[in-house]
Design an enzyme around this catalytic site. Structure first.
Site, PDB file in Angstrom:
ATOM      1  N   SER A 216       0.929  -1.150   0.058  1.00  0.00           N
ATOM      2  CA  SER A 216       0.048  -0.003  -0.012  1.00  0.00           C
ATOM      3  C   SER A 216       0.993   1.379  -0.071  1.00  0.00           C
ATOM      4  O   SER A 216       1.684   1.336  -0.860  1.00  0.00           O
ATOM      5  CB  SER A 216      -0.932   0.013   1.141  1.00  0.00           C
ATOM      6  OG  SER A 216      -2.179   0.880   1.126  1.00  0.00           O
ATOM      7  N   GLU A 343      -9.548  -5.182  -4.327  1.00  0.00           N
ATOM      8  CA  GLU A 343      -8.570  -4.174  -3.154  1.00  0.00           C
ATOM      9  C   GLU A 343      -9.660  -3.351  -2.360  1.00  0.00           C
ATOM     10  O   GLU A 343      -9.364  -3.351  -1.334  1.00  0.00           O
ATOM     11  CB  GLU A 343      -7.796  -3.173  -4.131  1.00  0.00           C
ATOM     12  CG  GLU A 343      -6.642  -3.920  -4.677  1.00  0.00           C
ATOM     13  CD  GLU A 343      -5.286  -4.067  -3.914  1.00  0.00           C
ATOM     14  OE1 GLU A 343      -5.551  -3.882  -2.790  1.00  0.00           O
ATOM     15  OE2 GLU A 343      -4.412  -4.253  -4.556  1.00  0.00           O
ATOM     16  N   HIS A 439      -7.830  -5.730  -0.133  1.00  0.00           N
ATOM     17  CA  HIS A 439      -6.687  -5.083   0.371  1.00  0.00           C
ATOM     18  C   HIS A 439      -6.094  -5.504   1.613  1.00  0.00           C
ATOM     19  O   HIS A 439      -6.945  -5.747   2.467  1.00  0.00           O
ATOM     20  CB  HIS A 439      -6.792  -3.403   0.436  1.00  0.00           C
ATOM     21  CG  HIS A 439      -5.791  -2.571   0.438  1.00  0.00           C
ATOM     22  ND1 HIS A 439      -4.658  -2.506  -0.674  1.00  0.00           N
ATOM     23  CD2 HIS A 439      -5.363  -1.751   1.458  1.00  0.00           C
ATOM     24  CE1 HIS A 439      -3.711  -1.459  -0.137  1.00  0.00           C
ATOM     25  NE2 HIS A 439      -4.176  -1.203   0.821  1.00  0.00           N
TER      26      HIS A 439
END
Length: 555
Positions: A216, A343, A439
């Site tokens: 990320s 995600e 995610h």
């Protein structure tokens, strides 16, 4: 005794609870506390110590308001935050490959102490693992004005007085705009890499075999350092999971500073910002983000109010990493890039994303980001039975993470570098709903930490045998890449969708089911796919994005 000698002094670690063959050294300072006269400045060397320093507990985390499961929280007064942690085989042969990890958290939260990032399993696979804390939020990424036209820095309290008097020498202080640089969080990460270069051999690692990895915002940090001249030579390989599309100009960063200073009730000047304690800027940041979240007319920041990120300051960074990689700035660094196939569903699940449930809201979202109508309609056509919210989440997944990550790998490959691409598509059905490939779900698999209770929300509960097998394959790919530069499949030889090889991470059962669905039962070898057709959610809607183009975003 598990005692090691660094250039600053000796440190004592302890044996890992999960594997007594691994030594952990925790909370080891790689730079001095970045507060007092050092606040908002480049990281400075740590002071040496006498005797043996006990390094058996994680150090304090960077200033933030988040409280994460299994990890310490920050309290005002916690200042010795620039620390790192090491996991190394107790009886290793030396000269082992090193993996240095930068955590995610939108540049405002998270730490190396999260249970997800325990390095025991990877160290058991023959790596020396290093995780680190660096400055976050305004302390790490807020822009401090170059010049205060309306203030005298010497009036900024004890910090400025001590600096002006020279009681604590700080290189560059008061002599140039670089005294208060942008991208301080990235500069901390470089300082940690320099510490690794100078000290890791004492822990059995090779300074010439360093892989820098992150997820990320941590992955975008890795991308930034890959193209930064100042970090050249500090690592030879890089792992990027779910890099985020967010990079600011100096002007954009200055506007954010003005907003945060106003929310903190201080002038947006050096003196004003130095006078505001870290907790005041943390609280002000939260207020600014909440204001964007509550205002549908506030533009791009309304949908996911993350207001900090790397800045094109013209010193450390001159362009978005995607543009820099396309120009060949990645050099000889080898990349392993991965994103998940769903995600943004995590951000929706934890309530940090705007809820888009009407046609009017979806149209506003597309307009705010400049997304062309054919792109939105293409998503609708490929998700004919999906709720409108899912169409939005799929679009935002591509815009913010998946398409950007894929293009980083493509750009590096097309510029002559070596780049490998993977997608994490492990899903799971459970009572009450479906566990998505969202995610952060991939990271516990790659670290081998599925047993940690704090990650069960991410992965859908305790792992089964198939999950553990997938975890072993993913951790093995990281280890092989860090060791040999070969994760187990071919590097990209062109744009994805033109025959390039992409690893799709799924459990064996998911592989069998997918093969049966696609080809009447003929299983594809070990999850490696040729993606000439490249259609559907699992492939990120690549053809639609190639036609539409990807807007580069700011925080």
């Amino acid at each position: 005794m598990d005692v090691f000698t660094t250039k600053s002094g000796r440190v004592r670690g302890r044996r890992a609870a999960r594997d007594p063959g691994i030594v952990t050294v925790l909370g080891l300072p790689y730079a001095a506390p970045p507060f007092g006269v050092r606040r908002f400045r480049e990281p400075q060397p740590t002071e040496p110590w006498d005797g043996v320093r006990d390094c058996t507990a994680f150090g304090p985390v960077a200033p933030q308001s988040a409280e994460l499961p299994g990890a310490p929280s920050w309290s005002p007064g916690d200042e010795d935050i620039l620390t790192l942690n090491i996991w190394t085989p107790a009886d290793g042969p030396g000269d082992l490959p090193v993996l240095v990890w930068i955590h995610g958290g939108a540049y405002v939260f998270g730490s190396s102490a999260q249970p997800d990032f325990d390095g025991t399993a990877l160290a058991g696979g023959g790596l020396v693992v290093v995780t680190l804390n660096s400055r976050l939020g305004f302390e790490g990424f807020g822009r401090v004005p170059d010049v205060d036209a309306d203030s005298d820095l010497s009036g900024a309290g004890a910090d400025a007085d001590a600096d002006a008097d020279g009681d604590v020498p700080v290189p560059g202080a008061g002599t140039s705009a670089a005294a208060f640089p942008d991208n301080r969080g990235l500069l901390d990460q470089i300082a940690a890499l320099e510490w690794v270069r100078d000290n890791i051999s004492a822990f059995g690692g090779s300074p010439d075999r360093v892989t820098l990895a992150g997820q990320s915002s941590g992955a975008t940090s890795v991308a930034c350092l890959t193209v930064a001249d100042r970090a050249r030579g500090l690592f030879r390989r890089a792992v990027l999971h779910s890099a985020v599309n967010a990079f600011a100009t100096v002007e954009q960063a200055a506007r954010t500073t003005a907003e945060v200073a106003a929310a903190a009730g201080v002038p947006a000047t050096r003196a004003g910002l130095l006078a505001a304690p870290p907790e005041a800027l943390v609280a002000a940041t939260d207020r600014v983000c909440e204001r964007y979240a509550q205002d549908p007319g506030s533009g791009q920041r309304h949908y996911d109010p993350a207001i900090y990120g790397p800045v094109a300051d013209g010193v450390l960074l001159t362009a978005d990493p995607l543009e820099a990689l396309a120009a060949g700035a990645g050099g000889a660094v080898e990349l392993l890039v991965c994103h998940t196939t769903e995600e943004y569903w995590l951000l929706d699940a934890v309530g940090s994303s705007a809820k888009i449930t009407s046609e009017e809201q979806l149209a506003s979202f597309a307009a705010d980001f400049g997304l062309p109508a054919p792109l939105v309609e293409g998503y609708r056509e490929r998700l004919p039975d999906a709720p409108l919210l899912d169409v939005y989440l799929s679009l935002y997944s591509g815009l913010l993470f998946a398409e950007y990550s894929t293009r980083l790998a493509e750009a590096h490959a097309l510029a002559g570098g070596r780049a490998f691409l993977a997608r994490f598509d492990r899903r799971r059905d459970r009572a009450g709903g479906r566990v998505r490939a969202w995610h952060c779900a991939d990271i516990p698999f790659a670290f081998g930490n599925l047993h940690e209770e704090s990650v069960h929300f991410l992965v859908g509960g305790p792992p089964g045998a198939a999950d553990q097998e997938l975890s072993r394959r993913m951790a093995g790919a990281w280890a092989e890449f860090a060791t040999h530069g070969e994760p187990g499949w071919a590097p990209l030889d062109g744009p994805v969708g033109s025959g390039a090889t992409v690893r799709v991470w799924r459990t064996e059962a998911e592989e069998e089911a997918d093969a049966a669905r696609r080809s009447g039962g003929a299983r594809r070898a070990e999850g490696v796919r040729r993606v000439e057709d490249d259609r559907g959610a699992e492939h990120g809607f690549r053809d639609l994005w190639r036609t539409a183009g990807l807007p580069l975003l700011a925080p």
